[in-house]
Design a protein around this motif. Structure first.
Motif, mmCIF file in Angstrom:
data_model
loop_
_atom_site.group_PDB
_atom_site.id
_atom_site.type_symbol
_atom_site.label_atom_id
_atom_site.label_comp_id
_atom_site.label_asym_id
_atom_site.label_seq_id
_atom_site.Cartn_x
_atom_site.Cartn_y
_atom_site.Cartn_z
ATOM 1 N N ALA A 204 -44.406 117.065 48.051
ATOM 2 C CA ALA A 204 -43.479 116.370 48.954
ATOM 3 C C ALA A 204 -44.004 114.978 49.287
ATOM 4 N N ALA A 205 -45.289 114.868 49.574
ATOM 5 C CA ALA A 205 -45.891 113.563 49.885
ATOM 6 C C ALA A 205 -45.783 112.623 48.681
ATOM 7 N N ARG A 206 -45.992 113.157 47.489
ATOM 8 C CA ARG A 206 -45.894 112.347 46.280
ATOM 9 C C ARG A 206 -44.467 111.835 46.098
ATOM 10 N N LEU A 207 -43.490 112.717 46.322
ATOM 11 C CA LEU A 207 -42.090 112.322 46.169
ATOM 12 C C LEU A 207 -41.685 111.271 47.194
ATOM 13 N N VAL A 208 -42.155 111.413 48.427
ATOM 14 C CA VAL A 208 -41.852 110.424 49.471
ATOM 15 C C VAL A 208 -42.464 109.078 49.092
ATOM 16 N N ALA A 209 -43.720 109.090 48.651
ATOM 17 C CA ALA A 209 -44.381 107.848 48.256
ATOM 18 C C ALA A 209 -43.655 107.194 47.084
ATOM 19 N N GLU A 210 -43.239 107.989 46.125
ATOM 20 C CA GLU A 210 -42.509 107.474 44.968
ATOM 21 C C GLU A 210 -41.182 106.851 45.404
ATOM 22 N N GLY A 211 -40.484 107.514 46.303
ATOM 23 C CA GLY A 211 -39.219 106.977 46.824
ATOM 24 C C GLY A 211 -39.429 105.689 47.595
ATOM 25 N N ASN A 212 -40.482 105.643 48.400
ATOM 26 C CA ASN A 212 -40.782 104.419 49.163
ATOM 27 C C ASN A 212 -41.107 103.260 48.225
ATOM 28 N N LYS A 213 -41.843 103.547 47.159
ATOM 29 C CA LYS A 213 -42.187 102.499 46.193
ATOM 30 C C LYS A 213 -40.933 101.991 45.489
#
Length: 102
Positions: A36-45
Motif C-alpha cells: 500500500a505504501a509503495r502504491l501511494v508513493a507511486e501515485g504521488n510521484k
C-alpha cells in the motif's frame, strides 16, 4: 498418565498452530502495508510528474501549499511603499519622515 500426556501434546500442538497462524497473519499484514505504501508513493510521484508539466498547475500548487501554512489568526500587512508599516506602527505626525524608512 498416558491420557494426560496425550492431552498436553494436543494442547502444545494447538498452541503451535495458533502461533504459526498469528505469525503468518502478521506477515501478510506487513506485506500488505508495504505494498500500500509503495502504491501511494507511486501515485504521488505520477501526480507530481504530471503537475510539473504545467507551469500554471505548479503555480497553483505553490499557492495552495502556501495558503495551507497560513493560520486563521495570522496577520499580514500589504502596502505600496516601505513606509506603510512604519506609518501604521508609529501613527500620526511622528511617523512622517521620522521612521526608519523615511
Amino acid at each position: 498418565a498416558k491420557a494426560m500426556r496425550i492431552e498436553a501434546e494436543a494442547s502444545a500442538e494447538k498452541a503451535k498452530i495458533q502461533a504459526d497462524g498469528t505469525a503468518e497473519a502478521e506477515i501478510i499484514a506487513a506485506r500488505a502495508k508495504g505494498e500500500a505504501a509503495r502504491l501511494v508513493a507511486e501515485g504521488n510521484k505520477k501526480a507530481a510528474d504530471l503537475l510539473a508539466t504545467s507551469q500554471v498547475a505548479v503555480e497553483l500548487a505553490k499557492m495552495d501549499k502556501s495558503a495551507s501554512l497560513i493560520g486563521k489568526s495570522d496577520k499580514f500587512f500589504f502596502g505600496q511603499e516601505p513606509a506603510y508599516l512604519a506609518n501604521l506602527v508609529l501613527k500620526g505626525n511622528a511617523a512622517k519622515g521620522a521612521g526608519i524608512f523615511g
